[in-house]
Design a protein around this motif. Structure first.
Motif, PDB file in Angstrom:
ATOM      1  N   ILE A  71       0.843  -1.203   0.000  1.00 41.03           N
ATOM      2  CA  ILE A  71       0.000   0.000   0.000  1.00 41.03           C
ATOM      3  C   ILE A  71       0.873   1.246   0.000  1.00 41.03           C
ATOM      4  CG2 ILE A  71      -1.695   1.320   1.325  1.00 41.03           C
ATOM      5  CD1 ILE A  71      -2.699  -1.470   2.384  1.00 41.03           C
ATOM      6  N   GLU A  72       1.890   1.248   0.864  1.00 41.30           N
ATOM      7  CA  GLU A  72       2.757   2.426   0.956  1.00 41.30           C
ATOM      8  C   GLU A  72       3.595   2.607  -0.306  1.00 41.30           C
ATOM      9  OE1 GLU A  72       4.939   2.070   4.613  1.00 41.30           O
ATOM     10  OE2 GLU A  72       3.266   2.881   5.785  1.00 41.30           O
ATOM     11  N   ALA A  73       3.868   1.517  -1.019  1.00 43.54           N
ATOM     12  CA  ALA A  73       4.618   1.618  -2.275  1.00 43.54           C
ATOM     13  C   ALA A  73       3.747   2.114  -3.425  1.00 43.54           C
ATOM     14  CB  ALA A  73       5.221   0.263  -2.625  1.00 43.54           C
ATOM     15  N   GLY A  74       2.436   2.180  -3.199  1.00 49.51           N
ATOM     16  CA  GLY A  74       1.517   2.627  -4.237  1.00 49.51           C
ATOM     17  C   GLY A  74       1.040   1.520  -5.149  1.00 49.51           C
ATOM     18  N   ALA A  75       1.469   0.273  -4.882  1.00 50.72           N
ATOM     19  CA  ALA A  75       1.042  -0.851  -5.732  1.00 50.72           C
ATOM     20  C   ALA A  75      -0.397  -1.237  -5.455  1.00 50.72           C
ATOM     21  CB  ALA A  75       1.963  -2.048  -5.513  1.00 50.72           C
ATOM     22  N   VAL A  76      -0.845  -1.081  -4.218  1.00 52.82           N
ATOM     23  CA  VAL A  76      -2.228  -1.397  -3.831  1.00 52.82           C
ATOM     24  C   VAL A  76      -3.003  -0.100  -3.624  1.00 52.82           C
ATOM     25  CG1 VAL A  76      -3.690  -2.328  -2.006  1.00 52.82           C
ATOM     26  CG2 VAL A  76      -1.726  -3.643  -2.808  1.00 52.82           C
ATOM     27  N   THR A  77      -4.069   0.045  -4.393  1.00 50.97           N
ATOM     28  CA  THR A  77      -4.971   1.193  -4.229  1.00 50.97           C
ATOM     29  C   THR A  77      -6.426   0.755  -4.054  1.00 50.97           C
ATOM     30  OG1 THR A  77      -5.391   1.424  -6.611  1.00 50.97           O
ATOM     31  CG2 THR A  77      -3.478   2.599  -5.702  1.00 50.97           C
ATOM     32  N   GLY A  78      -6.769  -0.416  -4.571  1.00 49.65           N
ATOM     33  CA  GLY A  78      -8.153  -0.879  -4.522  1.00 49.65           C
ATOM     34  C   GLY A  78      -9.063  -0.206  -5.529  1.00 49.65           C
ATOM     35  N   LYS A  79      -8.518   0.605  -6.420  1.00 52.91           N
ATOM     36  CA  LYS A  79      -9.352   1.372  -7.356  1.00 52.91           C
ATOM     37  C   LYS A  79     -10.064   0.502  -8.378  1.00 52.91           C
ATOM     38  CE  LYS A  79      -6.603   5.652  -7.229  1.00 52.91           C
ATOM     39  NZ  LYS A  79      -5.740   6.561  -8.044  1.00 52.91           N
ATOM     40  N   LYS A  80      -9.506  -0.687  -8.658  1.00 53.48           N
ATOM     41  CA  LYS A  80     -10.083  -1.549  -9.682  1.00 53.48           C
ATOM     42  C   LYS A  80     -10.961  -2.655  -9.102  1.00 53.48           C
ATOM     43  CE  LYS A  80      -7.704   0.480 -13.008  1.00 53.48           C
ATOM     44  NZ  LYS A  80      -8.360   1.308 -14.066  1.00 53.48           N
ATOM     45  N   LYS A  81     -11.136  -2.663  -7.805  1.00 54.84           N
ATOM     46  CA  LYS A  81     -11.933  -3.721  -7.186  1.00 54.84           C
ATOM     47  C   LYS A  81     -13.395  -3.622  -7.612  1.00 54.84           C
ATOM     48  CE  LYS A  81     -11.324  -5.001  -2.926  1.00 54.84           C
ATOM     49  NZ  LYS A  81     -11.266  -4.942  -1.446  1.00 54.84           N
ATOM     50  N   THR A  82     -14.026  -4.771  -7.745  1.00 52.39           N
ATOM     51  CA  THR A  82     -15.449  -4.797  -8.077  1.00 52.39           C
ATOM     52  C   THR A  82     -16.306  -5.007  -6.834  1.00 52.39           C
ATOM     53  OG1 THR A  82     -15.209  -7.159  -8.615  1.00 52.39           O
ATOM     54  CG2 THR A  82     -15.091  -5.592 -10.437  1.00 52.39           C
ATOM     55  N   LEU A  83     -15.678  -5.260  -5.691  1.00 52.44           N
ATOM     56  CA  LEU A  83     -16.383  -5.403  -4.420  1.00 52.44           C
ATOM     57  C   LEU A  83     -15.614  -4.595  -3.379  1.00 52.44           C
ATOM     58  CD1 LEU A  83     -18.674  -6.945  -2.858  1.00 52.44           C
ATOM     59  CD2 LEU A  83     -16.954  -8.681  -2.326  1.00 52.44           C
ATOM     60  N   HIS A  84     -16.312  -3.708  -2.672  1.00 56.82           N
ATOM     61  CA  HIS A  84     -15.671  -2.815  -1.695  1.00 56.82           C
ATOM     62  C   HIS A  84     -14.532  -2.039  -2.352  1.00 56.82           C
ATOM     63  CE1 HIS A  84     -18.051  -4.724   1.385  1.00 56.82           C
ATOM     64  NE2 HIS A  84     -17.510  -5.903   1.134  1.00 56.82           N
ATOM     65  N   LYS A  85     -14.876  -1.338  -3.406  1.00 56.38           N
ATOM     66  CA  LYS A  85     -13.894  -0.567  -4.165  1.00 56.38           C
ATOM     67  C   LYS A  85     -13.158   0.419  -3.259  1.00 56.38           C
ATOM     68  CE  LYS A  85     -13.506   2.196  -8.412  1.00 56.38           C
ATOM     69  NZ  LYS A  85     -14.275   2.751  -9.566  1.00 56.38           N
ATOM     70  N   GLY A  86     -11.852   0.424  -3.359  1.00 57.62           N
ATOM     71  CA  GLY A  86     -11.037   1.347  -2.587  1.00 57.62           C
ATOM     72  C   GLY A  86     -10.789   0.946  -1.149  1.00 57.62           C
ATOM     73  N   LYS A  87     -11.350  -0.197  -0.720  1.00 59.55           N
ATOM     74  CA  LYS A  87     -11.189  -0.650   0.661  1.00 59.55           C
ATOM     75  C   LYS A  87     -10.283  -1.891   0.707  1.00 59.55           C
ATOM     76  CE  LYS A  87     -14.260   2.275   2.394  1.00 59.55           C
ATOM     77  NZ  LYS A  87     -13.889   3.357   3.347  1.00 59.55           N
ATOM     78  N   HIS A  88      -9.503  -1.961   1.778  1.00 62.14           N
ATOM     79  CA  HIS A  88      -8.670  -3.135   2.041  1.00 62.14           C
ATOM     80  C   HIS A  88      -9.433  -4.020   3.020  1.00 62.14           C
ATOM     81  CE1 HIS A  88      -5.911  -0.401   0.200  1.00 62.14           C
ATOM     82  NE2 HIS A  88      -5.721   0.319   1.289  1.00 62.14           N
ATOM     83  N   VAL A  89      -9.898  -5.166   2.551  1.00 62.86           N
ATOM     84  CA  VAL A  89     -10.823  -6.012   3.306  1.00 62.86           C
ATOM     85  C   VAL A  89     -10.080  -7.216   3.884  1.00 62.86           C
ATOM     86  CG1 VAL A  89     -12.881  -7.465   3.163  1.00 62.86           C
ATOM     87  CG2 VAL A  89     -12.800  -5.284   1.936  1.00 62.86           C
ATOM     88  N   ALA A  90     -10.320  -7.479   5.173  1.00 60.03           N
ATOM     89  CA  ALA A  90      -9.743  -8.649   5.845  1.00 60.03           C
ATOM     90  C   ALA A  90     -10.679  -9.073   6.968  1.00 60.03           C
ATOM     91  CB  ALA A  90      -8.360  -8.326   6.407  1.00 60.03           C
ATOM     92  N   THR A  91     -10.437 -10.272   7.503  1.00 58.91           N
ATOM     93  CA  THR A  91     -11.203 -10.704   8.667  1.00 58.91           C
ATOM     94  C   THR A  91     -10.370 -10.671   9.942  1.00 58.91           C
ATOM     95  OG1 THR A  91     -12.737 -12.356   9.525  1.00 58.91           O
ATOM     96  CG2 THR A  91     -10.784 -13.184   8.415  1.00 58.91           C
ATOM     97  N   PHE A  92      -9.030 -10.650   9.801  1.00 59.80           N
ATOM     98  CA  PHE A  92      -8.182 -10.386  10.964  1.00 59.80           C
ATOM     99  C   PHE A  92      -6.854  -9.811  10.501  1.00 59.80           C
ATOM    100  CE2 PHE A  92      -6.794 -14.703   9.955  1.00 59.80           C
ATOM    101  CZ  PHE A  92      -5.446 -14.746  10.297  1.00 59.80           C
TER     102      PHE A  92
END
Length: 437
Positions: free
Chosen positions: A243-264
């Motif tokens: 995320i800090e490197a800019g590789a992860v943005t979530g902009k292209k996600k089709t579910l919870h766009k722009g969010k980083h989703v986890a359960t723990f």
């Protein structure tokens, strides 16, 4: 009743535990450290208390052989303390897929007490379950008594982890650091495997990554990618780096766009600092996050997991050494199947081609292939051959989707260590897995 009226001491909490009770605690860093690290002190007055945990981080005094009549331990996922104490006879594994672990357990037994952790109340009186909601909220809703260790060091996270203090029975005010996992530096094998997987990941893909040298190497190899997303069982330290490197943005996600989703979340302090009060991170119930049907709603979903052994038909053992339980199924099958449900989805199982194994007769360690004609006797099949997609070693990638057994044998032998390929193929013929025309 105010929050302060619900605060009790550790001793008062331990006094509530009675013989024959079922006590459930949170996963990983969500485990109630004060209670679990001191529960052995009541061993002289309780018998047959069942403790259910998952990836326990407690130091494990209650696992001592002297307390076997006082405590039974049921684990959804074994950690080193449970493996070490397993021979004592009071520990057992709960077979499960992680997204079903909570409700299936509740169908079998109701918790008398749930003990876990939480962040401090905000100005509106809401606490956060912080690092995990894999099954915790389900247990809170069902347990007769709920005790949370409230701790200023725990990150305040968002998702479906927010609970008003009035819904919790008791709080213990704690001040210990959040348990961490050491960063594992990738070795040369890890880097080779990481590079092979990274070559098959595209800009805009959504990722599920585990933890360890191989997943860390994959994360490192992905730093030049663009607009990756995260929908994962476990939020890791390596993901923060992406995320800090800019590789992860979530902009292209089709579910919870722009969010980083986890359960723990489980990792280093940097991870916990990142998720604290961060609205881009969603910690959601494991029954939702790990549901293969939900995972499949992410277009271009990629699941990356590790294994201990793979046989020539594609059966994957990731949790046992022969019949001896080592870890757990966790979310491997959830995420591997879920990724393949997705449009353009892919699933990787990664492992070293060999391992050093102690010879029971000589006591010396010998190099053995981890690509094998047959799994070890009694080995647990974590991912069935019907659900395997790609298998990766430092020698290459075996694409198994849709292949027949003969093709699988050829492709898996091709990524085995060169020193063992002839031997593996010879044994495959001898036991009748394959015949020459």
């Amino acid at each position: 009743m105010s929050y302060k009226d619900k605060v009790i001491t550790l001793e008062q909490a331990l006094d509530m535990i009675r013989p024959d009770m079922n006590v459930v605690t949170g996963l990983g860093a969500g485990e109630a450290q004060l209670i679990m690290n001191n529960i052995h002190t009541i061993a002289d007055r309780v018998k047959n208390v069942t403790i259910t945990n998952c990836l326990s981080m407690a130091h494990g005094d209650f696992l001592s052989e002297e307390y076997v009549d006082s405590f039974n331990i049921d684990g959804w996922f074994f950690s080193p303390p449970l493996r070490k104490a397993f021979k004592n006879g009071n520990i057992s594994f709960i077979p499960n897929h992680l997204h079903l672990a909570g409700w299936k357990r509740l169908d079998h037994v109701k918790p008398d007490i749930f003990v876990g952790t939480a962040s401090m109340p905000d100005k509106h009186g809401f606490i956060s379950l912080s690092t995990s909601n894999t099954y915790e909220s389900q247990m809170i809703e069902t347990a007769d008594i709920v005790i949370l260790e409230i701790n200023p060091n725990y990150p305040r996270t968002f998702g479906d982890v927010e609970i008003h203090y009035s819904e919790i029975d008791y709080f213990i005010e704690a001040d210990y650091p959040v348990p961490t996992l050491p960063d594992v530096e990738p070795n040369e094998k890890d880097k080779k495997i990481g590079a092979l997987i990274a070559d098959l990941i595209n800009d805009g893909d959504t990722l599920q990554l585990g933890i360890g040298g191989i997943p860390n190497a994959v994360a490192y190899a992905l730093k030049d990618k663009k607009d990756l997303g995260i929908h994962t069982e476990m939020m890791t330290s390596g993901m923060v780096e992406l995320i800090e490197a800019g590789a992860v943005t979530g902009k292209k996600k089709t579910l919870h766009k722009g969010k980083h989703v986890a359960t723990f979340a489980l990792g280093n302090k940097k991870l916990y600092d990142f998720i604290d009060n961060n609205p881009s991170v969603m910690i959601l119930n494991g029954k939702y996050v790990n549901d293969p049907a939900v995972i499949g709603l992410n277009d271009n979903m990629v699941s990356i997991n590790t294994a201990m052994e793979v046989d020539l038909s594609g059966q994957v053992c990731s949790e046992s050494i022969g019949h001896i339980q080592f870890s757990g199924t966790g979310g491997q099958a959830d995420t591997a199947v879920g990724a393949q449900n997705a449009k353009n989805g892919r699933s990787f199982i990664a492992l070293y081609s060999t391992a050093m194994v102690r010879n029971p007769e000589t006591g010396e360690k010998e190099e053995k292939s981890k690509i094998v004609p047959l799994l070890k006797r009694g080995a647990i099949v974590t991912l069935s051959r019907n659900d395997v997609d790609m298998v990766v070693t430092e020698y290459g990638v075996a694409h198994l989707r849709g292949t027949n057994v003969r093709e699988r044998i050829e492709r898996l032998v091709a990524i085995a260590h060169p020193d063992f390929r002839e031997e593996i193929m010879k044994e495959a013929h001898e036991i009748g897995l394959i015949f020459d025309r």
